[in-house]
Scaffold this active site. Structure first.
Site, PDB file in Angstrom:
ATOM      1  N   THR A 255       0.806  -1.195   0.000  1.00  0.00           N
ATOM      2  CA  THR A 255       0.000   0.000   0.000  1.00  0.00           C
ATOM      3  C   THR A 255       0.856   1.269   0.000  1.00  0.00           C
ATOM      4  OG1 THR A 255      -1.587  -1.283   1.187  1.00  0.00           O
ATOM      5  CG2 THR A 255      -1.605   1.006   1.669  1.00  0.00           C
ATOM      6  N   ARG A 283     -12.548  -8.778  -2.437  1.00  0.00           N
ATOM      7  CA  ARG A 283     -11.836  -8.675  -1.161  1.00  0.00           C
ATOM      8  C   ARG A 283     -11.509  -7.217  -0.849  1.00  0.00           C
ATOM      9  NH1 ARG A 283      -6.482  -6.644   0.537  1.00  0.00           N
ATOM     10  NH2 ARG A 283      -6.028  -7.698   2.514  1.00  0.00           N
ATOM     11  N   VAL A 284     -11.730  -6.819   0.386  1.00  0.00           N
ATOM     12  CA  VAL A 284     -11.395  -5.480   0.858  1.00  0.00           C
ATOM     13  C   VAL A 284     -10.473  -5.615   2.061  1.00  0.00           C
ATOM     14  CG1 VAL A 284     -12.277  -3.326   1.820  1.00  0.00           C
ATOM     15  CG2 VAL A 284     -13.573  -4.511   0.028  1.00  0.00           C
ATOM     16  N   GLY A 285      -9.352  -4.945   2.037  1.00  0.00           N
ATOM     17  CA  GLY A 285      -8.413  -4.982   3.146  1.00  0.00           C
ATOM     18  C   GLY A 285      -8.599  -3.819   4.089  1.00  0.00           C
ATOM     19  N   ASP A 286      -7.520  -3.463   4.779  1.00  0.00           N
ATOM     20  CA  ASP A 286      -7.617  -2.431   5.808  1.00  0.00           C
ATOM     21  C   ASP A 286      -7.547  -1.014   5.262  1.00  0.00           C
ATOM     22  OD1 ASP A 286      -4.831  -3.030   5.209  1.00  0.00           O
ATOM     23  OD2 ASP A 286      -4.334  -1.635   6.814  1.00  0.00           O
ATOM     24  N   THR A 306       0.266  -0.331   6.470  1.00  0.00           N
ATOM     25  CA  THR A 306       0.529  -1.188   5.322  1.00  0.00           C
ATOM     26  C   THR A 306       0.918  -2.570   5.827  1.00  0.00           C
ATOM     27  OG1 THR A 306       2.038  -1.598   3.465  1.00  0.00           O
ATOM     28  CG2 THR A 306       2.875  -0.236   5.249  1.00  0.00           C
ATOM     29  N   GLY A 307       0.394  -3.608   5.186  1.00  0.00           N
ATOM     30  CA  GLY A 307       0.740  -4.953   5.635  1.00  0.00           C
ATOM     31  C   GLY A 307      -0.405  -5.922   5.449  1.00  0.00           C
ATOM     32  N   GLY A 309      -3.663  -6.926   5.662  1.00  0.00           N
ATOM     33  CA  GLY A 309      -4.871  -6.139   5.879  1.00  0.00           C
ATOM     34  C   GLY A 309      -5.864  -6.752   6.822  1.00  0.00           C
TER      35      GLY A 309
END
Length: 395
Positions: A255, A283-286, A306-307, A309
């Site tokens: 990110t 899919r949705v991350g953080d 970042t990482g 999620g």
């Protein structure tokens, strides 16, 4: 906006067309690669002020027995950016010109944010400008250069937050906005919502005049190759030898984000991403989740993560940093360290965060081997860090 191309994994003929984006470098500021000078690390500790057996940080805050309190990476920072956490760039295998391109990308983002501040803009203007530059740079996994999902398509996420009033906006799973961060800000300023997703977010941005693109705009060879390797690994195959530039991209998989504080001591944070290579569609991350990938609250912290999620969502990473500062009285460095290095790995994921306090204290802890990031101080000093030696993990 043209029709969305179909995935090459759904038909025989790929639709993708390679394109290149040149990285322009302005020389208005002094760039200091990986320096630690004047950033606080060389200052004497407060150990001499501690009682026998007590461990204290530079700010005098007591820490756990046997472990020094983490200290800020730098002081008097007004703007910071990150380009993702990953397995780290290796000086031995990263060509010098590739390494310079990463430094230039981070520096260009910092310069864009600085210009916004110098022109009288707010911290919100600064983080939006910085992230927009990173989205336009194909080296980073956001906007142009975003990774592919399992159907060989791009779904992008972004969020932005203003610390003065906790206003926030986000988009998730967008497929046609050139700059998702602009979509996130638009949601914050022109709607009654915080998060819009998918076609609704794309349409909302287009109706309000944001630049739109077709899917081939996001394409890069490195991200395509990464998808093919991921598909091969799923089938149990072994990847072919990778070129140094492919190795560099594979080791910087995350990110992008920015944090800033302006003359009014107002904080802001922004984050943008293409997500994970070969992720499930939808899919949705953080990154678009307020309190996980992005958070800003005046008086405490502006943070962009970042990482991994899913882990950052479960651990409410950025909001927890703010809460530790507000309710436990921790400084920005101890709070960020506790969340990123101590708590989140226990949930099964690695990553990093850039965290900025209103007094300019800045920290960038990460549990992953590397995290690309840089910062700008009040006196105009610009620092970029791309190698593990410049920013050791778990520190």
């Amino acid at each position: 906006m043209g029709p969305r191309p179909r995935s090459p994994f759904r038909r025989a003929t790929p639709w993708l067309v390679p394109s290149l984006l040149a990285v322009s470098v302005a020389a208005a500021l002094t760039v200091v690669p990986g320096t630690e000078a004047d950033d606080g690390r060389s200052a004497p500790t407060a150990a001499a002020l501690a009682e026998p057996g007590e461990v204290r940080g530079k700010d005098g805050t007591a820490g756990s027995p046997g472990r020094p309190v983490p200290r800020p990476d730098a002081r008097d920072v007004v703007l910071a950016v990150h380009g993702g956490a990953g397995s780290a760039l290796d000086p031995a295998t990263t060509p010098p010109e590739r390494a310079q391109a990463y430094r230039d990308g981070l520096a260009n983002a910092l310069r864009a944010g600085k210009k916004a501040l110098d022109d009288g803009g707010t911290s919100l203007d600064a983080v939006a400008a910085a992230v927009r530059v990173l989205e336009d740079d194909p080296l980073f996994n956001a906007g142009k250069g975003a990774v592919f999902n399992a159907d060989a398509e791009h779904e992008l996420d972004a969020s932005i937050m203003r610390g003065a009033d906790l206003a926030a906006g986000a988009v998730a799973g967008v497929r046609s906005l050139r700059n998702p961060i602009d979509g996130a800000r638009l949601v914050m300023e022109k709607s009654k919502h915080v998060l819009l997703s998918g076609e609704g977010a794309d349409d909302f941005g287009a109706r309000h005049g944001l630049a739109t693109v077709t899917q081939d705009y996001y394409w890069t060879q490195a991200r395509w190759d990464a998808l093919l390797r991921a598909k091969e690994a799923e089938r149990g195959g072994t990847s072919a030898a990778r070129a140094p530039e492919a190795l560099a991209d594979a080791r910087s998989t995350g990110t992008v984000g920015a944090v800033a504080v302006d003359r009014r001591r107002d904080l802001a944070a922004a984050t943008s991403t293409g997500g994970l290579t070969n992720k499930l569609p939808g899919r949705v991350g953080d990154s678009p989740v307020i309190g996980a990938g992005t958070y800003a609250k005046n008086g405490t912290v502006a943070a962009s993560a970042t990482g991994a999620g899913e882990v950052f969502i479960r651990g409410a990473a950025t909001a927890t940093i703010a809460n530790l500062m507000e309710f436990k009285g921790l400084g920005v460095a101890p709070a960020a360290y506790e969340v990123v290095v101590e708590r989140l790995p226990r949930l099964g994921g690695q990553g990093g965060v850039i965290a900025l306090a209103p007094n300019g204290d800045f920290d960038a802890p990460h549990s992953s081997p590397g995290m690309l990031h840089g910062y700008l101080t009040r006196d105009g000093r610009l620092v970029t860090k791309i190698y593990p030696q410049e920013s050791p993990a778990n520190s």
